[in-house]
Write a protein that holds these residues in place. Sequence first.
Motif, PDB file in Angstrom:
ATOM      1  N   MET A   1      60.533  32.162  43.924  1.00 36.09           N
ATOM      2  CA  MET A   1      59.273  32.358  43.422  1.00 36.09           C
ATOM      3  C   MET A   1      59.019  33.762  44.196  1.00 36.09           C
ATOM      4  O   MET A   1      59.458  33.975  45.060  1.00 36.09           O
ATOM      5  N   ASN A   2      58.281  34.694  43.649  1.00 42.73           N
ATOM      6  CA  ASN A   2      58.033  35.842  43.982  1.00 42.73           C
ATOM      7  C   ASN A   2      56.943  35.749  45.003  1.00 42.73           C
ATOM      8  O   ASN A   2      55.833  35.530  44.748  1.00 42.73           O
ATOM      9  N   SER A   3      56.990  36.357  46.222  1.00 39.08           N
ATOM     10  CA  SER A   3      56.273  35.970  47.414  1.00 39.08           C
ATOM     11  C   SER A   3      55.133  37.253  47.409  1.00 39.08           C
ATOM     12  O   SER A   3      54.188  37.087  48.396  1.00 39.08           O
ATOM     13  N   LYS A   4      55.296  38.284  46.776  1.00 37.07           N
ATOM     14  CA  LYS A   4      54.310  39.505  46.725  1.00 37.07           C
ATOM     15  C   LYS A   4      53.316  39.245  45.501  1.00 37.07           C
ATOM     16  O   LYS A   4      52.468  39.986  45.482  1.00 37.07           O
ATOM     17  N   ARG A   5      53.414  38.215  44.937  1.00 38.08           N
ATOM     18  CA  ARG A   5      52.193  38.171  43.830  1.00 38.08           C
ATOM     19  C   ARG A   5      50.668  37.822  44.846  1.00 38.08           C
ATOM     20  O   ARG A   5      50.827  37.225  45.860  1.00 38.08           O
ATOM     21  N   PRO A   6      50.000  38.555  43.714  1.00 37.40           N
ATOM     22  CA  PRO A   6      48.381  38.559  44.505  1.00 37.40           C
ATOM     23  C   PRO A   6      47.919  37.001  44.702  1.00 37.40           C
ATOM     24  O   PRO A   6      47.950  36.414  43.735  1.00 37.40           O
ATOM     25  N   VAL A   7      47.156  36.801  45.833  1.00 33.42           N
ATOM     26  CA  VAL A   7      46.678  35.350  45.904  1.00 33.42           C
ATOM     27  C   VAL A   7      45.345  35.717  46.383  1.00 33.42           C
ATOM     28  O   VAL A   7      44.914  36.509  47.036  1.00 33.42           O
ATOM     29  N   ASN A   8      44.096  34.947  45.616  1.00 35.11           N
ATOM     30  CA  ASN A   8      42.774  34.748  45.788  1.00 35.11           C
ATOM     31  C   ASN A   8      42.366  36.446  45.782  1.00 35.11           C
ATOM     32  O   ASN A   8      41.877  37.125  46.587  1.00 35.11           O
ATOM     33  N   LEU A   9      42.473  36.640  44.423  1.00 32.19           N
ATOM     34  CA  LEU A   9      42.160  38.295  44.294  1.00 32.19           C
ATOM     35  C   LEU A   9      40.467  38.448  44.575  1.00 32.19           C
ATOM     36  O   LEU A   9      39.669  37.322  44.066  1.00 32.19           O
ATOM     37  N   ASP A  10      39.975  39.226  45.157  1.00 34.62           N
ATOM     38  CA  ASP A  10      38.717  39.566  45.217  1.00 34.62           C
ATOM     39  C   ASP A  10      38.303  40.343  44.003  1.00 34.62           C
ATOM     40  O   ASP A  10      38.409  41.615  44.152  1.00 34.62           O
ATOM     41  N   LEU A  11      37.593  39.798  43.035  1.00 32.37           N
ATOM     42  CA  LEU A  11      37.315  40.738  41.654  1.00 32.37           C
ATOM     43  C   LEU A  11      36.200  41.715  41.961  1.00 32.37           C
ATOM     44  O   LEU A  11      36.180  42.888  41.306  1.00 32.37           O
ATOM     45  N   ARG A  12      35.418  41.694  43.046  1.00 28.40           N
ATOM     46  CA  ARG A  12      34.373  42.596  43.446  1.00 28.40           C
ATOM     47  C   ARG A  12      35.135  44.010  43.970  1.00 28.40           C
ATOM     48  O   ARG A  12      34.614  45.089  43.799  1.00 28.40           O
ATOM     49  N   THR A  13      36.287  43.852  44.496  1.00 26.76           N
ATOM     50  CA  THR A  13      36.953  45.064  44.933  1.00 26.76           C
ATOM     51  C   THR A  13      37.825  45.775  43.726  1.00 26.76           C
ATOM     52  O   THR A  13      38.381  46.890  44.187  1.00 26.76           O
ATOM     53  N   ILE A  14      38.072  45.253  42.659  1.00 24.89           N
ATOM     54  CA  ILE A  14      38.846  45.920  41.491  1.00 24.89           C
ATOM     55  C   ILE A  14      37.998  46.772  41.016  1.00 24.89           C
ATOM     56  O   ILE A  14      36.998  46.493  40.402  1.00 24.89           O
ATOM     57  N   LYS A  15      38.538  48.135  40.945  1.00 25.12           N
ATOM     58  CA  LYS A  15      37.549  49.019  39.996  1.00 25.12           C
ATOM     59  C   LYS A  15      38.384  49.414  38.802  1.00 25.12           C
ATOM     60  O   LYS A  15      39.459  49.644  38.842  1.00 25.12           O
ATOM     61  N   LEU A  16      37.620  49.411  37.667  1.00 22.98           N
ATOM     62  CA  LEU A  16      37.995  49.486  36.502  1.00 22.98           C
ATOM     63  C   LEU A  16      37.873  50.982  36.103  1.00 22.98           C
ATOM     64  O   LEU A  16      36.953  51.688  36.490  1.00 22.98           O
ATOM     65  N   PRO A  17      38.925  51.702  35.290  1.00 22.94           N
ATOM     66  CA  PRO A  17      38.687  53.120  34.849  1.00 22.94           C
ATOM     67  C   PRO A  17      37.521  53.018  33.733  1.00 22.94           C
ATOM     68  O   PRO A  17      36.973  52.007  33.073  1.00 22.94           O
ATOM     69  N   LEU A  18      36.905  54.386  33.538  1.00 21.10           N
ATOM     70  CA  LEU A  18      35.944  54.447  32.650  1.00 21.10           C
ATOM     71  C   LEU A  18      36.160  53.985  31.147  1.00 21.10           C
ATOM     72  O   LEU A  18      35.243  53.520  30.498  1.00 21.10           O
ATOM     73  N   PRO A  19      37.278  54.400  30.819  1.00 18.76           N
ATOM     74  CA  PRO A  19      37.854  53.970  29.402  1.00 18.76           C
ATOM     75  C   PRO A  19      37.722  52.329  29.339  1.00 18.76           C
ATOM     76  O   PRO A  19      37.205  51.664  28.204  1.00 18.76           O
ATOM     77  N   ALA A  20      37.949  51.540  30.305  1.00 18.96           N
ATOM     78  CA  ALA A  20      37.688  49.983  30.160  1.00 18.96           C
ATOM     79  C   ALA A  20      36.282  49.731  30.138  1.00 18.96           C
ATOM     80  O   ALA A  20      36.090  48.725  29.542  1.00 18.96           O
ATOM     81  N   TYR A  21      35.593  50.337  31.009  1.00 14.14           N
ATOM     82  CA  TYR A  21      34.083  50.236  30.851  1.00 14.14           C
ATOM     83  C   TYR A  21      33.436  50.274  29.295  1.00 14.14           C
ATOM     84  O   TYR A  21      32.935  49.676  28.857  1.00 14.14           O
ATOM     85  N   THR A  22      33.998  51.635  28.769  1.00 10.41           N
ATOM     86  CA  THR A  22      33.473  51.662  27.490  1.00 10.41           C
ATOM     87  C   THR A  22      33.964  50.770  26.434  1.00 10.41           C
ATOM     88  O   THR A  22      33.237  50.386  25.623  1.00 10.41           O
ATOM     89  N   SER A  23      35.225  50.308  26.587  1.00  7.79           N
ATOM     90  CA  SER A  23      35.988  49.394  25.935  1.00  7.79           C
ATOM     91  C   SER A  23      34.805  48.085  25.961  1.00  7.79           C
ATOM     92  O   SER A  23      34.909  47.382  24.789  1.00  7.79           O
ATOM     93  N   ILE A  24      34.675  47.707  27.124  1.00  2.16           N
ATOM     94  CA  ILE A  24      34.055  46.435  27.430  1.00  2.16           C
ATOM     95  C   ILE A  24      32.642  46.276  26.558  1.00  2.16           C
ATOM     96  O   ILE A  24      32.167  45.526  26.070  1.00  2.16           O
TER      97      ILE A  24
END
Length: 124
Positions: A1-24
């Motif tokens: 199993m991959n030990s580097k996989r993210p655990v308990n992502l804090d979604l508030r710290t993830i920044k999306l690029p502007l094209p992602a916001y326009t798509s949403i």
Amino acid sequence: MNSKRPVNLDLRTIKLPLPAYTSILHRISGVILFVGIAFLLCALDSSLSSEEGFNSVKETMSHPFAKFITWGLLSALIYHFVAGVKHLLLDIDIADGKESGLLASKVTLAVSVLLILIAGVWVW
């Protein structure tokens, strides 16, 4: 199993690029249009049923809240149209790079805001 996989992502710290916001926003405006069309079709049906129905819809549409709702639906339509054109351009490989996509998103937002302001002046 991959030990580097993210655990308990804090979604508030993830920044999306502007094209992602326009798509949403494009998807959200599509949902708003889908729901709003039901109300507009009811108003159209009522206005076409009789002269009294037309006058009732006309009187209702003159209320400031109804104008605000109309402006909101027009705003969703305008943004959805402008962002849809951007997506069509992306489909033919125009502005599909990182920098050009960012520029296209900025242009989409600027054109949409300008047209939405013009629609606001037109409604009121």
